[in-house]
Every structure is written in C-alpha cells, then in structure tokens.
Design an enzyme around this catalytic site. Sequence first.
Site, PDB file in Angstrom:
ATOM      1  N   GLY A   1     -14.700  28.824 -11.240  1.00  0.00           N
ATOM      2  CA  GLY A   1     -14.284  27.278 -11.698  1.00  0.00           C
ATOM      3  C   GLY A   1     -15.830  26.537 -11.823  1.00  0.00           C
TER       4      GLY A   1
ATOM      5  N   MET B   1      -1.122   4.673   2.027  1.00  0.00           N
ATOM      6  CA  MET B   1      -0.518   3.237   1.799  1.00  0.00           C
ATOM      7  C   MET B   1       0.928   3.460   2.580  1.00  0.00           C
ATOM      8  SD  MET B   1       0.529   1.220  -1.564  1.00  0.00           S
ATOM      9  CE  MET B   1       2.261   0.834  -1.757  1.00  0.00           C
TER      10      MET B   1
ATOM     11  N   GLU C   1      -8.218   9.295  -6.643  1.00  0.00           N
ATOM     12  CA  GLU C   1      -9.514  10.392  -6.658  1.00  0.00           C
ATOM     13  C   GLU C   1      -9.337  11.346  -7.824  1.00  0.00           C
ATOM     14  OE1 GLU C   1      -6.631  10.159  -4.812  1.00  0.00           O
ATOM     15  OE2 GLU C   1      -5.680  11.985  -4.164  1.00  0.00           O
TER      16      GLU C   1
ATOM     17  N   SER D   1     -12.605  37.258  -4.561  1.00  0.00           N
ATOM     18  CA  SER D   1     -12.288  35.765  -4.790  1.00  0.00           C
ATOM     19  C   SER D   1     -13.174  34.850  -4.321  1.00  0.00           C
ATOM     20  CB  SER D   1     -10.801  35.629  -4.496  1.00  0.00           C
ATOM     21  OG  SER D   1     -10.606  35.593  -3.144  1.00  0.00           O
TER      22      SER D   1
ATOM     23  N   CYS E   1      -1.675   6.974  -1.231  1.00  0.00           N
ATOM     24  CA  CYS E   1      -0.408   7.503  -1.421  1.00  0.00           C
ATOM     25  C   CYS E   1       0.274   7.398  -0.137  1.00  0.00           C
ATOM     26  CB  CYS E   1      -0.566   8.785  -1.912  1.00  0.00           C
ATOM     27  SG  CYS E   1       1.088   9.176  -2.828  1.00  0.00           S
ATOM     28  N   LEU E   2       0.465   8.487   0.725  1.00  0.00           N
ATOM     29  CA  LEU E   2       1.075   8.448   1.897  1.00  0.00           C
ATOM     30  C   LEU E   2       0.129   7.409   2.920  1.00  0.00           C
ATOM     31  CD1 LEU E   2       3.311   9.314   4.044  1.00  0.00           C
ATOM     32  CD2 LEU E   2       1.742  11.369   4.677  1.00  0.00           C
TER      33      LEU E   2
ATOM     34  N   HIS F   1      -3.274   7.974  -6.910  1.00  0.00           N
ATOM     35  CA  HIS F   1      -4.356   8.617  -6.496  1.00  0.00           C
ATOM     36  C   HIS F   1      -5.628   8.591  -7.334  1.00  0.00           C
ATOM     37  CE1 HIS F   1      -1.966  11.601  -3.994  1.00  0.00           C
ATOM     38  NE2 HIS F   1      -0.898  11.053  -4.616  1.00  0.00           N
TER      39      HIS F   1
HETATM   40  N1  GLN Z   1       5.264  12.095   1.085  1.00  0.00           N
HETATM   41  C1  GLN Z   1       4.890  10.776   0.142  1.00  0.00           C
HETATM   42  C2  GLN Z   1       5.889  10.651  -1.178  1.00  0.00           C
HETATM   43  O1  GLN Z   1       6.458  11.816  -1.511  1.00  0.00           O
HETATM   44  C3  GLN Z   1       3.689  10.546  -0.194  1.00  0.00           C
HETATM   45  C4  GLN Z   1       3.059  11.542  -1.147  1.00  0.00           C
HETATM   46  C5  GLN Z   1       1.581  11.650  -1.432  1.00  0.00           C
HETATM   47  O2  GLN Z   1       0.896  11.306  -0.496  1.00  0.00           O
HETATM   48  N2  GLN Z   1       1.144  12.420  -2.369  1.00  0.00           N
HETATM   49  O3  GLN Z   1       6.069   9.531  -1.246  1.00  0.00           O
END
Ligand code: GLN
Length: 544
Positions: free
Chosen positions: A21, A388, A515, A16, A385-386, A513
């Site tokens: 990809g 922020m 990205e 693998s 995300c987290l 996100h």
């Molecule tokens: N754990 C956090 C939430 O569920 C952030 C999720 C993340 O960073 N994708 O909101």
Amino acid sequence: MKKTTKYIFVTGGVTSSLGKGILAASLAKLLQGRGYNTTIQKFDPYINIDPGTLNPYEHGECYVTRDGAETDLDLGHYERFLNTPCSQANNVTTGRIYETVIKRERMGEYHGKTVQVIPHITDEIKRRFTLLNEHNHYDIIITEIGGTVGDIEALPYIEALRQFRYEYGTQHCLVIHLTLVPYLSVVGELKTKPTQHSVKELLSSGIQPDILVCRSEHHLGDELKVKLARFCNVKEEAVIENINASSIYDVPFLLMKENLDRITLEYLQLPINPLNGLNAWKTFLNRLRNPSDEITIGIVGKYVELKDAYLSIHESLKIAGTEMELAVNIKWIHSEDINAGNAGRMLSGLDGVLVGPGFGERGVDGKILTVKFVRENKIPFFGICLGMQVAIIEFGRNVLQLPDCNSSEFKPDAQNPVISMMEEQKNTRQMGGTMRLGEYECALTKNTHAFKAYEKAVVIERHRHRYEFNSEFTKQYQKAGMLMSGINPKSGLVEIIELKPEDHPYYLASQFHPEYASTVENPHPLFTAFIAAAYKVKTSKKKP
Ligand code: GLN
C-alpha cells in the site's frame, strides 16, 4: 486523440505486510508530482463483500470513503498521500466479484453456459481493473493486488492480470513485484533466494515482473542488485531498494532516489516531466524532521494492542502536529485498564486525550471514566463517534444525574437512553453496509470551537455508526452547559458537542469521523484545533 490510460500492478511476494500500500501510494505520489493524474485501487482476495464486518484485530481500521464504502485501510494511505478522494470502486474483494457474477447468473445472463473461474470470474476482475476509468479521466491507474503471490485465493487475480497484460500490451501495463530481501544476522548477509523463488512463482503463472522492489533492512549494494537482476530477468536499474524508513512519508523520496518513477515512466513510454508537484510534501517533511516542540496525546480505545485499528486517527494527529511544527507523542491507553481508582494515574502527563470509535460494551466504562476525568480536570478532550457517545453518557450520569443513563447499544431498555438507534436502523437485520455511512452535511453554530476551526457555516463529514444522540434530551443538556455546535441540517441529528470555553479549555466531540478526511497536504481542522488547544494549555502551565 484518445488518451491511453496506463496500468501499473503491484504484487507482493515472500510475506504479507511488506507495505504494498505504501509502495503504491508513494509511486502514485511521485507520478502525480510529475504531472500525471494518478489513482490507486486495491483488490483484496477475501470472500467478505467489504471489510466492514471484519474484526479490527484481524484487519485493522475500516476506512470509509466519501461515498460511504467501508474499505481496506490502505485506501486511507492513498487519500492521505494523493490528497484526492477514493470511492467504492477503489476497493474490490473476491466477495464482490463473485456477488456480481452470481447475480448475473441468476438473471440468466450467461445464456446456459457453465459459469467458471476462467473466463467468468477473471472477466469480471478485468472489467473492474478498468472500471475507475469509465470517463477516461486518469493517466495512470495503480492496482494493488492484496495477499501474496502463490496464495490460492490470489490465483484468479494473477490469471486475470496475465490475460489483461497480454491484451493491453506490456507498454501500457507494468508489473511491479514487491519482495523481501531478509538479513541473516548469523552470517551477516542479505539473502536473495526468497525473492528468486517468489519471481519463479509469478513466472509459473505466466507473469514476468518488470520492476522488483526489494524491502530490506540494509542497503542492497550493486553486487546484490546485479545478482537479483540476473536471476529474475529484470534490468539491473529495475531492481529498486526499499529500505526501512523512519516515517512512511519518507518513502516517496527514498524511492525517487532509486529512480523508481523514472523507470516506471520509461517502461510505460511516457515523458519524464519535471517533478514540480511535490513542494507541499517537501514542506511537510521538513516540518516533520524539525519540530520546534513536542506534545503528548493519549488515545483511549479498546483495540490498542493493534495500532492499525486507529490508523487514520494516529496519522491525523501526527499530520496536524507537523503542520504546527510539533512532534506528537502518542500514549496508547487500553480502556479496559482504566478504573475509578487509577484513572488519574493512567491519564497523567497527557496534554490532550482522544477517546476513539468502537463497537460493543467492552471497555466502555473505562472510556466514561476517562471523559469524567478530563472534563473535571480540564484536560483538552477530543471524542470521535463512540467517543462522543460516551461523553454524552458521562455528562448525563454525572452532571444531569440521570438515573440508568446509557446508550441503547449497551442497554436496550435503559430508563434514559441518551444515545439511541435511529428509526430507520431499527428494522435492519443485515450487518454489512447498513450503518449510517459516508458523507452528510453538518451546519455549525457561530462562536464555537467547531466554527472557529472550520471557518465555515456548513461542512461535510464522513460517518460510520448506527446510534445517535437522542434529541429528547437536547434541552436538558443545553441547560446544563453543553453546546450542540454541529447539527445535520436535514435530519436535525446532533453531530458535534462542546463545552463552553468558560467551563473547559477545550472539550469537543463529533459523531462523524474527521480522521478519514485528513491528508498530508490538508490536515483536518478539528485535529489542528485539538492539537493547538492542547499545546496552548501545556505552554500556559509552564509559565510561572
Ligand atoms: N457503536 C457506535 C454506533 O454504532 C459507535 C460507532 C463508532 O464509533 N464508529 O453508533
């Protein structure tokens, strides 16, 4: 006249992680460059309905499509290479196949028949091979079959492929087998036996590959190609070398030199149009190879042992840097290694710091210390995300001095839950597919970093989280100088936060996100803005 869509299947042999990809994405890029409307899908032979519930250590990043599907990270490569979006239908798992068949069985749709792997599971696999082409939109669909030929789990896919190829005709359905040609340093030779065995394995399932792509650390040479061709019943020109490249973005042109795209089109009886569509790609490669300066960015996360867990972030940073002719050096920093005593040392020498996404409390303290350090020391900061959410917690604790300030993900009964769960999430018991997923609108405030980056009033971005900024605290945060520069126009949820330019050179974090939406030809504006700000700070420091 009705167009006949052509199908290309990519299987893998020997081991693998050979890069099916990247092979699929590179070939698709070349075919797209020759004017063919091409897409890629991935079939993964595991029982999970999707990779959303998989540990990032096991499977790397979970990539999210515009329509909110949690998918394999290869789909990120597909989008970044092709600059076209994927959807739920581009990633299929064994779990999904069985789920469909079992639901149908419960509805009595098999009319009393015994439901079996052949024909019911294989029929469902075949149906999904063509599902992306409901509207006859694509000229070519490339299907990557996950795993390795010979795996028990892969058998139904290989059987479905055998049937599909027979029914569809070999001129419309091509099989490319990717194998490893290892180099034995003791004898100083490349070895073909593993490839021979792997092709035999495919043959025992009734499939003769048309093209062999051989991953190797050294050039194959003509003699070895002839040998492989002879033992594996393929034409000599259909033995393609896939040598290790310094960047995945070099692979399309390396494969073009080996004529992979020409042979593919010949076998599929399609005209070999001129390769006119790769100018933007060439410009990108030129910049990638000839940066005018460099910059160092720290990625702080808790899965950094496995870089693939942050794959799209890593690629987005590199792509944005390349656009500005900057080489982006990445320093990986484990959030659990950061403590109050060493934060300065751990984060020294960085031109910018990105705090990444994550789930669960482990490593959160280190992330909060990171944000405190970059806020106080005016180091350009980008939170995702987290990232922020921890910035909100840090600001609440250290600027607003809120006691017991936390996310309810980590402390459900916190006195000041500045990050909390949305009402509609509270009764959710099922883990998979239930987060806030996929695209949502975000309205931007004028004269902010966000607005300047996007140059638009409303943008659409992809999400994957359960928790949100708690709007009860908005006023307090704003009063203390935090800007809520991106708001969901329907729900009012805070999607982007910033500090004002007079307080910090660049501090921006997003709940979504960005990205996932960065491609080689379209670097994401928030990544570009972050790199530009970090470079500006770096160069201004140099000046006397
Ligand atoms: N754990 C956090 C939430 O569920 C952030 C999720 C993340 O960073 N994708 O909101």
